[in-house]
Enzyme design. Structure first.
Site, PDB file in Angstrom:
ATOM      1  CB  CYS A  95      -1.227  -2.896   9.019  1.00 35.17           C
ATOM      2  SG  CYS A  95      -2.461  -2.719   7.720  1.00 35.17           S
ATOM      3  CB  CYS A  97      -0.913   0.016   1.230  1.00 34.21           C
ATOM      4  SG  CYS A  97       0.038   0.132   2.738  1.00 34.21           S
TER       5      CYS A  97
HETATM    6 FE1  FES Z   1      -1.116  -0.629   4.412  1.00 30.10          FE
HETATM    7 FE2  FES Z   1      -2.226  -0.674   6.713  1.00 30.10          FE
HETATM    8  S1  FES Z   1      -3.211  -0.693   4.827  1.00 30.10           S
HETATM    9  S2  FES Z   1      -0.132  -0.474   6.323  1.00 30.10           S
HETATM   10 FE1  FES Z   2      -2.220   2.652   3.046  1.00 33.02          FE
HETATM   11 FE2  FES Z   2      -4.034   1.713   4.331  1.00 33.02          FE
HETATM   12  S1  FES Z   2      -3.616   1.357   2.297  1.00 33.02           S
HETATM   13  S2  FES Z   2      -3.347   3.651   4.452  1.00 33.02           S
END
Ligand code: FES
Ligand code: FES
Length: 132
Positions: A106, A37
């Site tokens: 995460c 992400c």
């Molecule tokens: Fe990427 Fe949480 S969604 S670190």
């Molecule tokens: Fe990065 Fe969750 S995808 S904030």
């Protein structure tokens, strides 16, 4: 998707946000990114002369689960040795925070950040010993 109460608690009242002096020889800095992400987490640890982590700070540019994971690990690692914190697994974090499967990465970020901070500190301390 609903966040668990523990995630919300850490997200709304994050523990140990901030920075330590990265040039301090007793401070290790870990900076990691999540390929999934693009979020970034910085975790810093400060050890005392006995090798015990006496302070920890984080800064996370990321989702609520990433912030909660880093906040939680700063609480967990204080008072522990480097060897002890290397045993913390992302699954422990995910379980404590009841993260859903899409948010597991995460907690991986937090585990990676601990390892990176420990590696940085060990590299620094190795250098110091060689110089001495
Ligand atoms: Fe990427 Fe949480 S969604 S670190
Ligand atoms: Fe990065 Fe969750 S995808 S904030």
């Amino acid at each position: 998707m609903a966040y668990s109460d523990k995630v919300l608690d850490h997200y709304e009242n994050p523990r140990n946000v901030g920075t330590l002096d990265k040039n301090d020889p007793s401070v290790g800095t870990g900076m990691v990114g999540a390929p999934a992400c693009g979020d970034v987490m910085k975790l810093q640890i400060k050890v005392n002369e006995a090798g015990v982590i006496e302070d920890a700070k984080f800064k996370t540019y990321g989702c609520g689960s990433a912030i909660a994971s880093s906040s939680l690990v700063t609480e967990w690692i204080k008072g522990k040795t480097l060897d002890q914190v290397m045993e913390i697994k992302n699954s422990d974090i995910a379980e404590e925070l009841a993260l859903p499967p899409v948010k597991i990465h995460c907690s991986v970020l937090a585990e990676d950040a601990i390892r990176a901070a420990v590696a940085d500190l060990k590299a620094k301390q190795g250098n110091t010993q060689e110089a001495a």
